[in-house]
Motif scaffolding. Structure first.
Motif, PDB file in Angstrom:
ATOM      1  N   UNK A 383      86.810 -16.904   8.960  1.00  0.00           N
ATOM      2  CA  UNK A 383      85.929 -15.778   9.281  1.00  0.00           C
ATOM      3  C   UNK A 383      85.315 -15.946  10.670  1.00  0.00           C
ATOM      4  N   UNK A 386      87.799 -14.841  13.215  1.00  0.00           N
ATOM      5  CA  UNK A 386      87.961 -13.405  13.410  1.00  0.00           C
ATOM      6  C   UNK A 386      86.653 -12.755  13.847  1.00  0.00           C
ATOM      7  N   UNK A 387      85.668 -13.577  14.184  1.00  0.00           N
ATOM      8  CA  UNK A 387      84.454 -13.043  14.796  1.00  0.00           C
ATOM      9  C   UNK A 387      83.573 -12.268  13.850  1.00  0.00           C
ATOM     10  N   UNK A 388      83.408 -12.785  12.646  1.00  0.00           N
ATOM     11  CA  UNK A 388      82.496 -12.106  11.725  1.00  0.00           C
ATOM     12  C   UNK A 388      81.058 -12.363  12.163  1.00  0.00           C
ATOM     13  N   UNK A 389      80.224 -11.319  12.208  1.00  0.00           N
ATOM     14  CA  UNK A 389      78.825 -11.532  12.587  1.00  0.00           C
ATOM     15  C   UNK A 389      78.172 -12.561  11.665  1.00  0.00           C
ATOM     16  N   UNK A 390      77.356 -13.407  12.264  1.00  0.00           N
ATOM     17  CA  UNK A 390      76.747 -14.479  11.477  1.00  0.00           C
ATOM     18  C   UNK A 390      77.459 -15.804  11.708  1.00  0.00           C
ATOM     19  N   UNK A 394      81.382 -14.483  16.595  1.00  0.00           N
ATOM     20  CA  UNK A 394      80.940 -13.116  16.873  1.00  0.00           C
ATOM     21  C   UNK A 394      80.140 -13.018  18.166  1.00  0.00           C
ATOM     22  N   UNK A 395      79.207 -13.924  18.339  1.00  0.00           N
ATOM     23  CA  UNK A 395      78.248 -13.812  19.443  1.00  0.00           C
ATOM     24  C   UNK A 395      78.963 -13.774  20.789  1.00  0.00           C
ATOM     25  N   UNK A 398      81.119 -10.485  21.222  1.00  0.00           N
ATOM     26  CA  UNK A 398      80.395  -9.238  21.477  1.00  0.00           C
ATOM     27  C   UNK A 398      79.784  -9.261  22.877  1.00  0.00           C
ATOM     28  N   UNK A 399      79.330 -10.437  23.318  1.00  0.00           N
ATOM     29  CA  UNK A 399      78.766 -10.500  24.673  1.00  0.00           C
ATOM     30  C   UNK A 399      79.840 -10.213  25.715  1.00  0.00           C
ATOM     31  N   UNK A 469      73.818 -17.630  13.771  1.00  0.00           N
ATOM     32  CA  UNK A 469      72.544 -17.080  13.306  1.00  0.00           C
ATOM     33  C   UNK A 469      71.436 -17.282  14.327  1.00  0.00           C
ATOM     34  N   UNK A 470      71.473 -18.398  15.019  1.00  0.00           N
ATOM     35  CA  UNK A 470      70.426 -18.623  16.025  1.00  0.00           C
ATOM     36  C   UNK A 470      71.034 -19.048  17.371  1.00  0.00           C
ATOM     37  N   UNK A 471      71.721 -18.130  18.042  1.00  0.00           N
ATOM     38  CA  UNK A 471      72.375 -18.462  19.315  1.00  0.00           C
ATOM     39  C   UNK A 471      71.430 -18.883  20.441  1.00  0.00           C
TER      40      UNK A 471
END
Lengths: 504, 654
Positions: A383, A386-390, A394-395, A398-399, A469-471
């Motif tokens: 997951x 595949x860049x699932x948020x969380x 993902x972070x 998306x940036x 969760x806390x980038x």
């Protein structure tokens, strides 16, 4: 300079460990076990020492920190010069984190020449840390190239059936680029009169030679990233490399190229970087879409993950050259999270490879029945991939996409297309390996992950979620350095009368 | 604190159930059963508690007007791209919270009975609670990126739940399909977020809403063309909504998702996940209002989906698939309500639909349970006396769905259709007539379902018939609760949602410009418009009665007399076949060829392998060059010198 020489300590610590291993004598079995222990302890201590960087790093300045500088070849102005800034510091930590994990992962799977193997790995760690902390371009070059030697050996000696072919392919590809880079370094030295990177970073190279310098560096970095069409060495190298070799290759070595673009191409050749950005975009898009489609058709687990790595690196190269805050920070973030996640995925393949000795996807199926813990870990890393948020994946993505969208919508859209394809090939892989009925005789007795394996994966899992969760814990390291980099490049471009893109 | 409890209780329950899933040893041992029970109690208890708290939040926020936002901590912060974890609760959120937690709690309780024989109870309960958590983060988002987090999170859970029975290949395929098709929608959503960020320089909802009026005339260059900025942003976001809410074109995953256990269908399809798209558009009403084109598209897509899905539902034989297509169709209603700016009517229908559709799904589950896992209505029939409670509850659900007074669907469907009529626009009329036609079909397929399932002569074999039994209380209780909602929610909610109290009730959570008076006009439509939905509903029921009770031979004859139309409906308009041809197969074909030809023959062939073989040939030639003649060597040295000198000169010039 009176400071505690933490970077030198980190660089030479593994070498000292390698020296110890070299000195071990005796019965083969005893030697192997001692070599494993020494290597693990050395790399663990190195990791703990490196945590000092995490705590001691001053996030409010773009200056290099933990600086060490000693004259080396004064007549040429070459010195042993080390230091870290917000762009490089986390890569050092990534390296020191992954090395002990690699050694632990090789604990039982490497049976021949354990001593030499462990020595190779520790030397490799030295080279990698040195590469990221070098502040003299000659020192950088030495470490950058020397990394190849232990890697070449790890693949060529402890690899699979076609290991020699793969090792030479890796070597030739990277060497080809390096030769051009070395020429470029000579030209830079001739022009600026020094090899000190802190000077080179502020030196304005003439606009006429920038494209040549840029292309020479590009030749080297594009192979390392790897960018399409010089990527074909990577799947072969991954397939033939032992598990830990793949982990380091995907986790750290692939970041050399992206790091190089950020450290050299952008700040030292700002005008050429703007001119060549469309080329980078085009190659990145091809990398993302092309390799994602290729990944869909793979039958070998390692090859599939290797191709997915190339697609992820496409995000890195595209994001870097947007010259937006989000694009560059996103590119660094993708590299870091990919470093953790792809490393974990190769380890995941290694777990079943150690049991069944096959990487063919069709040899598996229904593993969740016998290996629920394995299925869970695999799920989380899949997951994240595949860049699932969380998750960390993902972070960064998306940036990068935010940055790209501001610069060129088409590029953003094509890269985002890769996100759909990414979901398709990873879920398809997971389904074929983990789900379905467990019908194959060879899998009937397969054992779930043991304690050593859980110990390997747990930190990677925690970091993956933490990054998702806390980038800010990671992004805060970069802000000032990235802002400084962008400002520097934009000033240089403005001075040359180029249109400066407004960065949001 | 209480808001945090609503959102995080399901997460904690999910984590505990997840841990319990790993403590289960063996399949039927005593300790395993104990673990199962524990996981059921913890998750169901957590959800019931969450529902109670949600009620308190609803009273506080919805009825007393104390909308607020709780900032948790920073999430992503890069340049001006600043995203926080936060819980934003206003009336819209509070309404969604009620629907989500109540339906979810009922599904949890229902699952205790329904999944009783399964060997993976804790895992199932974990997924259900996790799903609820993601849904709650979606509706409480105060920025678009957190909404995206919940959005993809529910997508993940639906993937896990649809593929829950992982040994079934069809379930695995359906799970992947659901995730990937949703990703196509998410692709639009993500681009929409970027467009919004380009326009507003923030993704924070309140800031966006405050500055939207100023940006009403902004233009934005996307894909090389200049567009009205808010229109392009809204359209991209709407692609996301279409994916999640299974609208025409991106609907193909929803019927296949019926491969999952029944409670999953209820949870995903009835009240929660598929309505996320509707919620998103309503939430973003302050920007959709400034784009008439986007609203027009929403209306057309919604109205077309409503009629399209209804035509398919009329010929399907799988009981769950009929209800699935019905859901698709009802979502179309909600969308065209949003499209004519009657946001509150759309949300009203969302709420009532949540109750009666969950009732129908869970009721269908009760039937399937009674029929020994048979889902084909052709193999049912004649069981209404055997399971009278389920039968009665299915009647209530269908009456509500068909919009018969005083059931909930009557109030909400009426106001939706009246608003479409009241828009007095071309697309509004299109939506009205399509909606009316779909209402006829809705009543028809609902009673077709009832009659085929419960009436006529039994078509199942004797063994199955002997087993037919009413479901236990733990299954019937949630059904009764939902039935109460299906009866009362329309009547009770009317004045708050769309009647006199609406302005006060909604507060600032929805925006309707004065130029969009559809909802206002809805209260002043002609008599015929007002009663038309009811009339067509009754006609539809009558038609079903004639075809499936009076003359059961007729449906077959009708189908035979219009084979093309029947085939199109029965084969779901051939969407799956089409997508397979134009997307799935080409992707694999391309992948294989890029790999073998692109990487293999071209890049490697011309690159490393080609060079290495060339070098081998060259080496052979070079060996031949060692001729021993001095002038050959001298010539070679001269060449080398020329190259070196020219390089030296060249680099000096540089």
């Amino acid at each position: 300079m009176a400071e505690f020489p933490i970077l030198s300590l980190l660089i030479f610590m593994p070498l000292i460990g390698a020296g110890f291993i070299l000195a071990i004598r005796g019965d083969e079995e005893v030697v192997a076990q001692n070599a494993r222990n020494v290597a693990l302890w050395t790399s663990a201590v190195t990791f703990i020492l490196s945590l000092f960087l995490w705590n001691g790093f001053d996030q409010s300045t773009a200056d290099f920190q933990f600086i060490e500088k000693y004259e080396w070849m004064p007549s040429f102005g070459i010195s042993y010069h080390l230091g870290l800034d917000g762009i490089s510091v986390l890569f050092v930590l990534l390296t020191t984190l992954l090395t002990p994990i690699c050694i632990l992962a090789s604990w039982t799977s490497i049976k021949d020449r354990v001593k030499e193997y462990m020595i190779s790995f520790l030397i490799l760690e030295t080279m990698m840390i040195g590469m990221f902390s070098a502040l003299d371009i000659m020192i950088f070059y030495i470490f950058f190239e020397a990394v190849l030697i232990p890697m070449f050996l790890i693949i060529g000696v402890w690899g699979g059936k076609r290991r020699v072919y793969a090792a030479f392919k890796l070597f030739l590809y990277t060497l080809l680029g390096s030769v051009l880079m070395l020429l470029a370094i000579f030209v830079m030295y001739a022009n600026a009169g020094t090899t000190d990177m802190t000077v080179l970073l502020t030196h304005a190279f003439p606009a006429e030679i920038q494209p040549w310098l840029w292309l020479a560096f590009f030749a080297s970095f594009a192979v390392k990233v790897p960018m399409w069409p010089v990527h074909t060495w990577l799947p072969d190298a991954h397939v033939e490399a032992p598990t830990a070799g793949s982990v380091i290759l995907a986790g750290v070595l692939l970041k050399f190229g992206g790091y190089g673009f950020l450290r050299f191409s952008l700040p030292m050749m700002p005008l050429a970087s703007a001119d060549f950005a469309p080329l980078i975009y085009a190659l990145s898009i091809i990398a993302v879409v092309y390799t994602s489609l290729v990944a869909l058709a793979q039958e070998d687990m390692k090859k599939l993950i290797a191709y997915s790595s190339i697609a992820h690196m496409g995000f890195v190269t595209a994001g870097t050259f947007t010259l937006t805050t989000q694009g560059i920070e996103g590119a660094i973030y993708v590299m870091l999270s990919h470093g953790v996640v792809s490393a974990a995925l190769f380890l995941i393949v290694g777990v079943v490879y150690d049991r069944i000795h096959s990487r063919e996807i069709s040899d598996y199926g229904g593993l969740v029945e016998r290996m629920p813990t394995y299925a869970l870990f695999f799920m989380v890393f899949m997951l994240a991939s595949i860049g699932l948020p969380g998750t960390g994946g993902f972070v960064g993505e998306i940036l990068v996409l935010v940055g790209l969208f501001a610069v060129n919508t088409w590029v953003a859209a094509f890269c985002a297309l890769g996100v759909i394809l990414g979901a398709a090939y990873m879920l398809y892989l997971y389904r074929r390996v983990i789900f379905g009925k467990l019908t194959k005789e060879s899998l009937k007795q397969i054992a779930d992950m043991n304690r050593r394996e859980v110990v390997i994966f747990t930190p990677l899992l925690v970091i993956t979620l933490w990054m998702g969760i806390y980038p800010p814990a990671f992004l805060d390291f970069m802000h000032v350095s990235v802002a400084n980099l962008i400002e520097h490049v934009q000033t240089a471009q403005a001075a040359a009368g180029m249109l400066v893109a407004v960065s949001p | 604190m209480i808001i945090k409890a609503v959102v995080f209780l399901p997460l904690f329950a999910a984590i505990i159930a997840g841990i319990l899933a790993f403590m289960r040893h063996g399949n039927d041992s005593e300790s395993s059963r104990r673990v199962d029970t524990m996981s059921q109690w913890i998750t169901s208890g957590g959800l019931l508690l969450s529902a109670v708290f949600a009620t308190l939040v609803f009273i506080d926020v919805g009825l007393n007007g104390n909308a607020r936002t709780i900032h948790l901590f920073t999430w992503i912060d890069s340049g001006s791209f600043d995203v926080a974890w936060a819980l934003k609760v206003d009336t819209l959120t509070a309404v969604m919270m009620i629907v989500v937690t109540y339906v979810s709690a009922m599904v949890h309780v229902y699952s205790i009975g329904y999944m009783h024989h399964d060997h993976h109870v804790p895992r199932f309960m974990c997924y259900l609670s996790l799903f609820t958590f993601f849904m709650l983060t979606l509706i409480t988002a105060d920025n678009l990126v957190q909404m995206f987090f919940g959005w993809e999170g529910v997508g993940l859970c639906s993937y896990l739940l649809i593929g829950f029975w992982y040994h079934k290949p069809s379930a695995n395929a359906a799970a992947i399909k659901a995730f990937v098709v949703n990703r196509v929608g998410d692709f639009g959503f993500a681009l929409g977020i970027f467009a919004v960020y380009m326009i507003f320089d923030t993704v924070h909802l309140d800031t966006i809403f405050a500055t939207a009026p100023e940006k009403a005339d902004t233009m934005l260059v996307v894909f090389g063309y200049e567009f009205h900025a808010l229109t392009i942003a809204c359209l991209l976001l709407f692609v996301g909504a279409m994916g999640k809410s299974a609208q025409l074109g991106l609907h193909t995953w929803l019927p296949d998702a019926m491969e999952g256990p029944t409670p999953v269908s209820a949870l995903i399809h009835a009240a929660t996940m598929v309505t996320a798209g509707v919620f998103m558009v309503a939430r973003l009403s302050p920007i959709f209002e400034y784009s008439d084109l986007a609203l027009t598209v929403v209306t057309i897509v919604g109205a077309s989906t409503a009629i399209f899905a209804a035509t398919i539902a009329c010929t399907q034989n799988d009981i769950k698939r009929v209800i699935a297509y019905s859901t698709c169709s009802q979502l179309g209603y909600m969308f065209f309500a949003l499209g004519v700016s009657a946001y509150s009517a759309g949300i009203f229908h969302l709420m009532t639909h949540g109750f009666f559709k969950a009732l129908l799904f869970l009721g269908a589950g009760s039937v399937i349970h009674a029929m020994s896992d048979e889902q084909d209505m052709r193999k049912m029939g004649g069981i209404w006396k055997l399971i009278p409670v389920t039968y009665g509850l299915m009647w209530i659900g269908n009456l509500a769905l068909a919009g018969i007074p005083p059931f909930a669907g009557y109030y909400s469907k009426d106001i939706v259709l009246e608003a479409a009529y009241g828009a007095h626009t071309g697309v509004g009329s299109y939506a009205f007539y399509m909606g009316l036609l779909a209402a006829l079909l809705t009543a028809f397929y609902s009673w077709r379902l009832l009659f085929m399932t419960f009436h006529g002569s039994p078509r199942a074999d004797e063994k199955v018939m002997a087993h037919v039994h009413e479901s236990p209380k733990v299954i019937l209780f949630p059904l009764m609760f939902l039935a109460t909602g299906a009866v009362l929610s329309g009547w009770a909610g009317y004045s708050y949602f769309v009647g006199e109290g609406a302005v006060e009730f909604w507060g600032n959570s929805l925006l309707i410009l004065d130029s969009h008076p559809a909802l206002e006009n809805a209260h002043h439509v002609p008599m015929l418009v007002k009663y038309a939905p009811l009339i067509v509903g009754v006609i539809g029921i009558g038609l079903a009665y004639v075809l499936y009770i009076k003359r059961p031979d007729l449906p077959g004859k009708i189908a035979a007399s219009i084979p093309t139309i029947y085939a199109i409906s029965f084969n779901k308009w051939y969407f799956d076949e089409l997508y397979d041809r134009i997307f799935v197969r080409p992707a694999f074909y391309l992948g294989r060829n890029l790999w073998k030809v692109g990487d293999g023959t071209l890049i490697d062939g011309l690159g490393p392998d080609g060079i290495s073989s060339a070098v081998r040939i060259m080496a052979r030639r070079a060996a031949a060059l060692q001729t021993g003649y001095l002038y050959h060597y001298a010539f070679a040295m001269l060449c080398g010198a020329v190259v070196l000198v020219s390089w030296y000169l060249f680099s000096n010039v540089g």
